[in-house]
Design an enzyme around this catalytic site. Sequence first.
Site, PDB file in Angstrom:
ATOM      1  N   SER A 291       4.731   7.554  -3.650  1.00 41.81           N
ATOM      2  CA  SER A 291       3.837   6.633  -2.939  1.00 41.81           C
ATOM      3  C   SER A 291       4.574   6.321  -1.812  1.00 41.81           C
ATOM      4  O   SER A 291       5.791   6.100  -1.786  1.00 41.81           O
ATOM      5  CB  SER A 291       3.498   5.592  -3.605  1.00 41.81           C
ATOM      6  OG  SER A 291       2.589   4.712  -2.957  1.00 41.81           O
TER       7      SER A 291
ATOM      8  N   TYR B 112       5.727  -1.537  -8.846  1.00 38.44           N
ATOM      9  CA  TYR B 112       5.273  -0.180  -8.425  1.00 38.44           C
ATOM     10  C   TYR B 112       6.095   0.444  -7.340  1.00 38.44           C
ATOM     11  O   TYR B 112       6.317   1.536  -7.373  1.00 38.44           O
ATOM     12  CB  TYR B 112       3.894  -0.371  -8.266  1.00 38.44           C
ATOM     13  CG  TYR B 112       3.321   0.990  -7.599  1.00 38.44           C
ATOM     14  CD1 TYR B 112       2.643   1.705  -8.606  1.00 38.44           C
ATOM     15  CD2 TYR B 112       2.954   1.151  -6.281  1.00 38.44           C
ATOM     16  CE1 TYR B 112       2.138   2.973  -8.233  1.00 38.44           C
ATOM     17  CE2 TYR B 112       2.277   2.511  -5.887  1.00 38.44           C
ATOM     18  CZ  TYR B 112       1.951   3.183  -6.896  1.00 38.44           C
ATOM     19  OH  TYR B 112       1.509   4.671  -6.537  1.00 38.44           O
TER      20      TYR B 112
END
Length: 268
Positions: A129, A142
Amino acid sequence: MNKVVLITGGSSGIGKSIGEFLIEKGFIVYGTSRSPEKYKDSKFAILKLHVKDVDTIKQTVKTIIDNEGKLDVVINNAGAGITGPVEEIPNEEIKANFETNFFGPINVIKSVLPQMRKQNSGLIINVTSIAGYMGLPYRGIYSASKGALEIVTEAFRMEIKGFNINMTNVAPGDFATNIAAGRYHAPLLENSPYKKPYGDTLNLMNAHVDAGSDPDIMAKAIFKIINTRNPKVHYKVGEFMQKFSIVLKRILPDLIYEKLLMNHYKLK
């Protein structure tokens, strides 16, 4: 011979888009899900796999090799979102996120490497990501789990190059998928000092996903990487400003970059 591809988390979102695109290009595709029976109408085979369960990983890899005799490409796409103030996220949820986003892909890689060494060929693509390049407020866990996968890939790919196996990272930005619905959200506690800033940031994050890019863009990027002789270490796929944010982090002083992020999220 057509290349055989395994996509973890291939039943929906980015994984589904990648699988359907590769099928159209003549690849033999296997996706995975914890509940494959829900996806009987899938355009490609969906096998049972849970990245936290090594036995299901080994069984899925064995099934593919028994069926096809080889495994050319593995796309570690399965992942889980998590939001909340780091102070208020239960430790068990932090550990669970790392089990999915970090240890899960490593377990998949360990299970496919013996076959790829035997073939003297293979490509492993880890979907990370853009959030993994920076610590984002209320997405810190995250960011950390995806950033860890980015870094370990840098080491891993050097260790396996001698076996003619390639590994790369692909970091997507915001795409229009159902990832927001599947995230773990630390609850908005009534008496929390983070209640307003976390709530506002959560709404902003969900809006970014809802307005995200078409997942087919990721599918085309993956297809191009598969057909690249010597893949790069890192790829970024997303809107210009999302990718440019990584460049800014590299060139701006830390405090100025932090101020930009806080302004973006309207934090004091």
